[in-house]
Design a protein around this motif. Structure first.
Motif, PDB file in Angstrom:
ATOM      1  N   GLY A   1       0.753  -1.166   0.089  1.00  0.00           N
ATOM      2  CA  GLY A   1       0.100   0.064   0.097  1.00  0.00           C
ATOM      3  C   GLY A   1       1.035   1.182   0.046  1.00  0.00           C
ATOM      4  O   GLY A   1       0.145   2.422   0.270  1.00  0.00           O
ATOM      5  N   LYS A   2       2.171   1.070  -0.321  1.00  0.00           N
ATOM      6  CA  LYS A   2       2.901   2.329  -0.387  1.00  0.00           C
ATOM      7  C   LYS A   2       3.303   2.701  -1.703  1.00  0.00           C
ATOM      8  O   LYS A   2       4.376   3.414  -1.798  1.00  0.00           O
TER       9      LYS A   2
ATOM     10  N   HIS B   1      -4.194  -0.748  -6.305  1.00  0.00           N
ATOM     11  CA  HIS B   1      -3.351  -0.675  -5.327  1.00  0.00           C
ATOM     12  C   HIS B   1      -2.539   0.753  -5.127  1.00  0.00           C
ATOM     13  O   HIS B   1      -2.470   1.024  -4.031  1.00  0.00           O
ATOM     14  N   VAL B   2      -2.276   1.281  -6.079  1.00  0.00           N
ATOM     15  CA  VAL B   2      -1.150   2.571  -6.005  1.00  0.00           C
ATOM     16  C   VAL B   2      -2.072   3.836  -5.644  1.00  0.00           C
ATOM     17  O   VAL B   2      -1.716   4.723  -4.837  1.00  0.00           O
TER      18      VAL B   2
ATOM     19  N   PRO C   1      -8.335  -5.287  -5.097  1.00  0.00           N
ATOM     20  CA  PRO C   1      -9.747  -5.687  -5.570  1.00  0.00           C
ATOM     21  C   PRO C   1      -9.857  -7.151  -5.153  1.00  0.00           C
ATOM     22  O   PRO C   1     -10.996  -7.597  -5.085  1.00  0.00           O
ATOM     23  N   ALA C   2      -8.858  -8.056  -5.351  1.00  0.00           N
ATOM     24  CA  ALA C   2      -9.027  -9.623  -5.126  1.00  0.00           C
ATOM     25  C   ALA C   2      -9.131 -10.007  -3.590  1.00  0.00           C
ATOM     26  O   ALA C   2      -9.067 -10.882  -2.979  1.00  0.00           O
ATOM     27  N   LYS C   3      -8.664  -8.885  -2.738  1.00  0.00           N
ATOM     28  CA  LYS C   3      -8.681  -8.924  -1.196  1.00  0.00           C
ATOM     29  C   LYS C   3      -7.537  -9.892  -0.769  1.00  0.00           C
ATOM     30  O   LYS C   3      -7.738 -10.808  -0.016  1.00  0.00           O
ATOM     31  N   VAL C   4      -6.499  -9.935  -1.359  1.00  0.00           N
ATOM     32  CA  VAL C   4      -5.240 -10.705  -0.913  1.00  0.00           C
ATOM     33  C   VAL C   4      -4.319  -9.734  -0.165  1.00  0.00           C
ATOM     34  O   VAL C   4      -3.610 -10.399   0.720  1.00  0.00           O
ATOM     35  N   CYS C   5      -4.047  -8.712  -0.483  1.00  0.00           N
ATOM     36  CA  CYS C   5      -2.677  -8.002  -0.059  1.00  0.00           C
ATOM     37  C   CYS C   5      -3.124  -7.506   1.273  1.00  0.00           C
ATOM     38  O   CYS C   5      -3.966  -6.330   1.254  1.00  0.00           O
TER      39      CYS C   5
END
Ligand SMILES: Cc1cc2nc3c(=O)[nH]c(=O)nc-3n(C[C@H](O)[C@H](O)[C@H](O)COP(=O)(O)O)c2cc1C
Ligand code: SF4
Ligand code: SF4
Ligand code: FES
Ligand code: FES
Lengths: 583, 162
Positions: free
Chosen positions: A464-465, A511-512, A518-522
């Motif tokens: 998320g950075k 993400h950026v 969107p896939a709810k993984v990170c």
């Protein structure tokens, strides 16, 4: 109903893992005194339904059962083997798994006892060698292979006949044939299955290659992590020697050939041919510049033909059936079949062999049976860490060397991972890059440092950075690593990143820009919360939470304290009412 | 996976075991493999024996040994856990299992637990992708892993110890 003559149990590595051994011992013990033979076989392909038991009758009919445990084996024994009636409800459900497959390389795999040279011979084994030695000149063998259109199955797809003709032209009296069984793709097991299930076919292919190029020595370079394959090959070599298919003056001809085994030592880059040579010579496995190609100057400077397991496994079939029969399958430039190890989010994960030219969609949705759990087909990763991610919208693309390349992927050695909507493409790209970055031999700056920088950026993004500029840097750096690396590892390492950026750019942007996965993984981008209306206050989540982030809410429900939550997902796993949601 | 204390092997006794390999550079890797198979790791003093036997300088042998992931320079625990982090296992959530194992055993990848019972290693594809996520403990394979399944298996091994 015709009499049952044979019972086969799939005892490849994955069969054993699934619990096939007790089933085998149970059947063997109970049938010891009867006229029914119980034998171990290799991978039947239907790994998704293991443990597998096949019952064969006197008129050659074959019934495949799976998954089978000892209890079910008891029923099969009573009702089918002794009683003569197939147990319909225990048959493995293949649902179109075989309909579009063509089995050349896998023709025996899962049907013969791999430790029995007799069974291989009963199916036409070593006939090709006999024909070659009695009726064909080396030149004619090379022509036959060239006309068949066989191309290397180890990745690059170089025409096999041409490679052989280069080595044949060399005057050196010492030449080598190397079988590349290093199978480095992490998530693929085609070569291993062939070696475990039908090792003689590869040995026969090597002897024929040796005759064609004028070599008298062969080496099987096999991954050390494949102990069963090593064992099978070792026995196959000994049995072939005992029958006079290997050794001096094979079958009374003037041709002599011997084969030894070298175990790899766990370096992905050693699958690359020049690194492999360095490794066999006892050095660090670092690639070198080509030319000279190994076919001209390989092991200790002698001409060396290096072929993949599957390439060699095609050779006896081509000689036995003729080049026309082989060339009938496939497309204009990609002939024959390709074996794939289907895995990931697919119903029929297993070993399949399809004619070249079948579309990706047919491969995943028909042969593979589609995606389990009603999820949506999102993408395939084809060609392992050197390959690319192709989206479901390219399902019409035919599986052949040129088409795949055109879309940014490669045929590779046959690893095929299916992904559904729950797979995050950014995270998958990071996974592959993490692998190649660690496996870089370090010789080239761009491969060594460039992949490291790319990995840092991707790690930043999944945490998320990331920034929108990061995406352009990735593209630019990826192109440079491709252009300025010496060997195939560096040249292809950016492929997973470049293809996901090409086909799933909006996912990177989520993400950026929006700091959302969107896939709810990170993990860093997720927020867990409990829906008060669904929560029954059972407190299972509260007990499961490793950091004590869940507390009593202002009523009969639990709440998650966001600042304490480490987003491990355990609460969601344990909640029996589906009250924990993730965004 | 021997847990026996490394035998005090003299150079001479290793030479006897080396005999079936040619005294040549190409034997360096097979000899390292042989030593590791016997001892569970490559003890430093054996490097000298291999050097004497093959005529390859010790420094080069160390260079080769450290290049390949297979070779270890520390003895391993009684049971070796090999957790798959191949692609198929990864897309089925093997990273969560890795984290769980590290936490449960308080070790990093390649590390051995304080009591010497487990060594945690990571491998790429054990060839049973249809059972992903997968781990092996010694010769035993465990598939379709969840955190709970891992706990159960570890507990069984621990119980056996007592
Ligand atoms: C990094 C890297 C890894 C490779 N790994 C393998 C492998 O595991 N197995 C294989 O057969 N070929 C592998 N190759 C391809 C080999 O270099 C070589 O092209 C192939 O073995 C030739 O055989 P073929 O013509 O029969 O395909 C790899 C190449 C690179 C660059
Ligand atoms: S591209 Fe990478 S792996 Fe290949 S030689 Fe260069 S540094 Fe080594
Ligand atoms: S995700 Fe994990 S840390 Fe967060 S509340 Fe749930 S169990 Fe606790
Ligand atoms: S069916 Fe067992 S390995 Fe494929
Ligand atoms: S990727 Fe884990 S077993 Fe194949």
């Amino acid at each position: 109903m015709s009499r049952v003559t044979e019972v086969q149990v799939g005892l490849a590595s994955c069969g054993i893992a699934a619990g096939a051994e007790p089933v085998f011992h149970f059947l063997a013990k109970n049938l010891a005194s009867q006229k029914v033979r119980v034998k171990p076989v290799g991978c039947l392909g239907m790994c998704f339904s293991e443990p597998l038991v096949a019952v064969v009758t006197a008129d050659g009919e074959r019934f495949v059962y799976g998954p089978v445990d000892v209890k079910k084996a008891e029923r099969i024994l009573e009702e089918h083997v002794r009683g003569g009636t197939p147990v319909e409800d225990l048959l493995a459900k293949e649902n179109g798994f075989f309909a579009k497959q063509v089995r050349i390389v896998l023709e025996n795999c899962g049907e013969i006892d791999p430790t029995s040279i007799e069974e291989y011979m009963a199916r036409g084994g070593y006939e090709a060698l006999r024909r070659v030695l009695r009726e064909m000149t080396p030149q004619e063998v090379i022509e036959e292979i060239t006309k068949s259109g066989l191309r290397g199955r180890g990745g690059a797809g170089f025409p096999t006949g041409t490679k052989w003709s280069f080595a044949a032209k060399e005057k050196d009296p010492v030449k080598f044939v190397v079988c590349n069984a290093d199978e480095g793709d992490p998530g693929a097991f085609m070569d291993r299955s062939v070696l475990e299930g039908d090792p003689h076919r590869v040995i026969e292919g090597m002897i024929i290659a040796g005759y064609a190029i004028g070599a008298s020595e062969g080496i099987v370079y096999v991954r050390a992590e494949y102990p069963l394959a090593v064992k099978r090959v070792r026995q196959a070599i000994a049995d072939a020697e005992a029958r006079g298919f290997l050794g001096r003056n094979i079958l009374g001809s003037s041709f002599s050939f011997r084969i030894s085994i070298k175990e790899g030592a766990g370096a992905f880059v050693c699958g690359e041919e020049t690194a492999l040579i360095a490794s066999v010579e006892g050095k660090r496995g670092m690639p070198r510049r080509r030319p000279p190609y190994p076919a001209q100057s390989g092991l200790w400077g002698h001409p060396t033909v290096i072929n993949n397991v599957e390439t060699l496994a095609n050779v006896p079939w081509i000689i036995r059936h003729g080049w026309e029969a082989f060339a009938r399958y496939g497309t204009e430039k990609s002939k024959g079949t390709k074996v794939f190890a289907l895995a990931g989010k697919v119903r029929h994960s297993g070993l399949v062999e399809i004619p070249m030219g079948l579309t990706l969609g047919e491969l995943v949705l028909e042969v593979g049976g589609g995606i389990p759990g009603g999820r949506k087909f999102k993408a395939v990763q084809i060609g392992g860490p050197s390959g690319g991610c192709l989206p479901a919208s390219l399902a019409h693309v035919p599986v052949d060397y040129e088409s795949l390349k055109e879309h940014g992927a490669i045929m590779g050695s046959g690893g095929l991972i299916v992904m559904d909507e729950d797979t995050c493409m950014v995270e998958v790209a990071r996974f592959f890059l993490d692998f190649t970055q660690k496996e870089s031999c370090g010789k080239c700056t761009f491969c060594r440092v460039g992949t490291k920088r790319m990995l840092e950026i991707l790690t930043r993004i999944v945490e998320g950075k990331g920034t929108p500029e990061d995406l352009d840097v990735l593209l630019d750096l990826g192109q440079k690593v491709k252009n300025y690396s010496l060997c195939g590892l560096g040249q292809t390492a950016p492929n997973p990143v470049l293809t996901t950026l090409r086909y799933f750019r909006e996912e990177y942007e989520a993400h950026v820009r929006d700091k959302r996965c969107p896939a709810k993984v990170c993990r860093s981008l997720l927020t867990y919360s409990i829906e008060p209306e669904l929560c029954r206050d059972c407190k299972l989540c509260t007990k499961a939470c490793p950091v004590g982030a869940i507390v009593q809410g202002s009523g009969k429900f639990q709440v998650i304290q966001e600042e304490k939550c480490i987003r491990c997902g355990r609460c969601r796993e344990v909640c029996p009412f589906g009250a924990v949601s993730v965004r | 996976m021997s847990t026996k204390k490394s035998r005090t092997v003299t150079k001479r006794s290793w030479f006897k075991e080396f005999k079936r390999f040619p005294r040549h550079e190409s034997s360096v890797i097979p000899l390292l493999q042989l030593v590791q198979e016997r001892e569970g790791y490559v003890p430093p003093d054996v490097v000298r024996a291999i050097s004497r036997y093959t005529g390859v300088p010790e420094a080069q042998i160390c260079g080769v040994a450290t290049f390949y992931a297979q070779f270890r320079f520390q003895p391993r625990g009684k049971h070796v856990i090999r957790l798959c982090q191949g692609t198929a296992c990864h897309v089925q959530g093997a990273d969560a299992i890795l984290e769980h194992l590290k936490e449960k055993l308080s070790v990093e990848e390649g590390g051995t637990t304080e009591d010497g019972l487990f060594t945690l290693e990571v491998v790429r594809c054990l060839g049973c992708c249809s059972l992903a996520p997968v781990m092996m403990i010694d010769e035993h394979t465990y598939g379709r892993l969840t955190r709970r399944a891992v706990d159960k298996v570890l507990a069984e091994y621990r119980k056996e110890e007592k």
